[in-house]
Design an enzyme around this catalytic site. Structure first.
Site, PDB file in Angstrom:
ATOM      1  N   LYS A  32       0.840  -1.196   0.000  1.00 35.50           N
ATOM      2  CA  LYS A  32       0.000   0.000   0.000  1.00 35.50           C
ATOM      3  C   LYS A  32       0.878   1.249   0.000  1.00 35.50           C
ATOM      4  O   LYS A  32       2.095   1.171   0.174  1.00 35.50           O
ATOM      5  CB  LYS A  32      -0.930   0.004   1.216  1.00 35.50           C
ATOM      6  CG  LYS A  32      -0.218   0.058   2.560  1.00 35.50           C
ATOM      7  CD  LYS A  32      -1.202   0.026   3.709  1.00 35.50           C
ATOM      8  CE  LYS A  32      -0.460   0.105   5.049  1.00 35.50           C
ATOM      9  NZ  LYS A  32      -1.388   0.156   6.192  1.00 35.50           N
ATOM     10  N   TYR A 265      15.479  31.047   2.354  1.00 37.79           N
ATOM     11  CA  TYR A 265      14.337  31.786   2.906  1.00 37.79           C
ATOM     12  C   TYR A 265      14.513  32.050   4.398  1.00 37.79           C
ATOM     13  O   TYR A 265      15.012  31.221   5.150  1.00 37.79           O
ATOM     14  CB  TYR A 265      13.054  30.986   2.707  1.00 37.79           C
ATOM     15  CG  TYR A 265      12.518  30.985   1.299  1.00 37.79           C
ATOM     16  CD1 TYR A 265      12.295  32.167   0.604  1.00 37.79           C
ATOM     17  CD2 TYR A 265      12.210  29.783   0.673  1.00 37.79           C
ATOM     18  CE1 TYR A 265      11.783  32.147  -0.680  1.00 37.79           C
ATOM     19  CE2 TYR A 265      11.696  29.756  -0.621  1.00 37.79           C
ATOM     20  CZ  TYR A 265      11.486  30.945  -1.283  1.00 37.79           C
ATOM     21  OH  TYR A 265      10.978  30.932  -2.564  1.00 37.79           O
TER      22      TYR A 265
END
Length: 372
Positions: A32, A265
């Site tokens: 999964k 940043y």
């Protein structure tokens, strides 16, 4: 390619063989979440014709359909919840599905009758995780319905809540006792009993039953430090799990930065000396956690090099002042091993305050996967 994932076929087969040797049981390979971020299509391509795997476990009909397009020999169990439309498609395609509630039991029966197909089901027993699952008394009552013209009971299973986050197995033993009590009511026949995860398959033979469900450890990782520690305490047999995935990128740009300059940043990092940095074209959009800003490392020419500044959406910066002969286009490793150095998901998980499962599963499925 500016970035790609490499999947080591030999390592995957090695890990699955480890669990085959430990348990001597059927293996349900849990694929999964895009095979825990590795790439479902490529993982199935590696394993589809080999006898190591007896079952596949997925979360959804879309995952099951992809596997069916690649192989049709081995059964597929859908572990996740499905709505009416999805459940209809599941039954029509002959997939096996979890029944975690009375409502889902009735709906499966209704759909099977309507489309004139038999529904193949696994009853999910709630033993303490408090997720999807039927209380023990409800399972016992439902078992009285079999045999049933619309439903074929293929399995009965549960899932451990606290098997890998502790070295104390008390709660797991309580769950196991509930499961064993319900098994007394299971009708005779070829009904698969499965409870064991990677952690319990490493630690507790009493949990093996007919089949074990192997997820994270098939991909080369211990479920937790506690699992590893308890295994070393309990077992004299040394095993090695080998990570299957390496995450590769390329050097996009090289810059000489002066002492006292800010990087990235928020000006979150300032240089203490003149430094050389590279720009790596991978960011949090690709699944590289922003919380790794200023604390993680990558491998450049097999040398660990620290990230400087914040992880951006599509890139980050790395100090390579101490690494010789770095050129634009050079290969770097975000996850993997080179020249005896390692960057593993366990380390990144600890830095980011999460688990190795999440580090792997969040890798963007759009990044190309290559089998090596």
């Amino acid at each position: 390619m500016k970035t790609h994932i490499e999947l080591n076929k030999a390592n995957l087969l090695h890990n699955l063989k480890v669990f085959k040797e430990i348990t001597r049981r059927k293996i349900m390979f849990v694929v999964k979440a895009n095979a825990y971020g590795h790439g479902l299509n490529e993982i199935i391509e590696i394993i589809k014709d080999l006898p190591l795997v007896d079952y596949y476990a997925v979360d959804s009909i879309s995952e099951a359909m992809l596997i069916k397009s690649r192989q049709q020999q081995k059964p597929i169990l859908i572990l996740g919840w499905s709505d009416r439309a999805e459940l209809t498609e599941i039954i029509a395609n002959g997939f096996e599905t979890v029944v975690p509630s009375n409502d889902q039991f009735k709906l499966s029966k209704e759909i099977a009758k309507k489309i004139n197909r038999k529904a193949f089901i696994h009853l999910k027993l709630e033993t303490g995780t408090q997720r999807l699952g039927l209380e023990p008394e409800k399972v016992t009552r439902l078992l009285r319905n079999f045999p049933d013209p619309q439903l074929e009971l293929r399995g009965i299973y549960s899932h451990f809540a606290n098997i890998e986050d502790t070295t104390d197995p008390t709660f797991a033993q309580q769950q196991l006792a509930i499961y064993n009590q319900v098994l007394k009511h299971v009708p005779a026949g070829r009904i698969l009993r499965h409870f064991s995860s990677s952690a319990s398959s490493l630690l507790f033979p009493k949990t093996f039953f007919d089949m074990v469900r192997i997820g994270i450890s098939a991909y080369g990782y211990w479920p937790s430090k506690q699992t590893h520690a308890l295994y070393l305490e309990k077992s004299s047999k040394k095993i090695i799990l080998k990570p299957v995935l390496s995450w590769v990128a390329k050097v996009a740009q090289i810059k000489q930065i002066k002492k006292g300059s800010a990087i990235g940043y928020g000006l979150s990092y300032r240089t203490y000396n003149n430094v050389k940095i590279i720009v790596v074209p991978v960011g949090y959009y690709d699944g590289y956690d922003r919380k790794l800003s200023n604390i993680a490392q990558i491998l450049v020419h097999g040398v660990k090099a620290p990230i400087r500044g914040r992880i951006c959406m599509d890139m980050f910066m790395v100090d390579v002042t101490h690494v010789k002969n770095v050129k634009i286009g050079d290969r770097v490793l975000i996850l993997g091993e080179e020249n005896g150095e390692k960057i593993h998901a366990d380390v990144l998980a600890e830095l980011a305050g999460t688990i190795n499962y999440e580090i792997l599963a969040r890798i963007n499925p759009l990044i190309p996967r290559i089998i090596v």
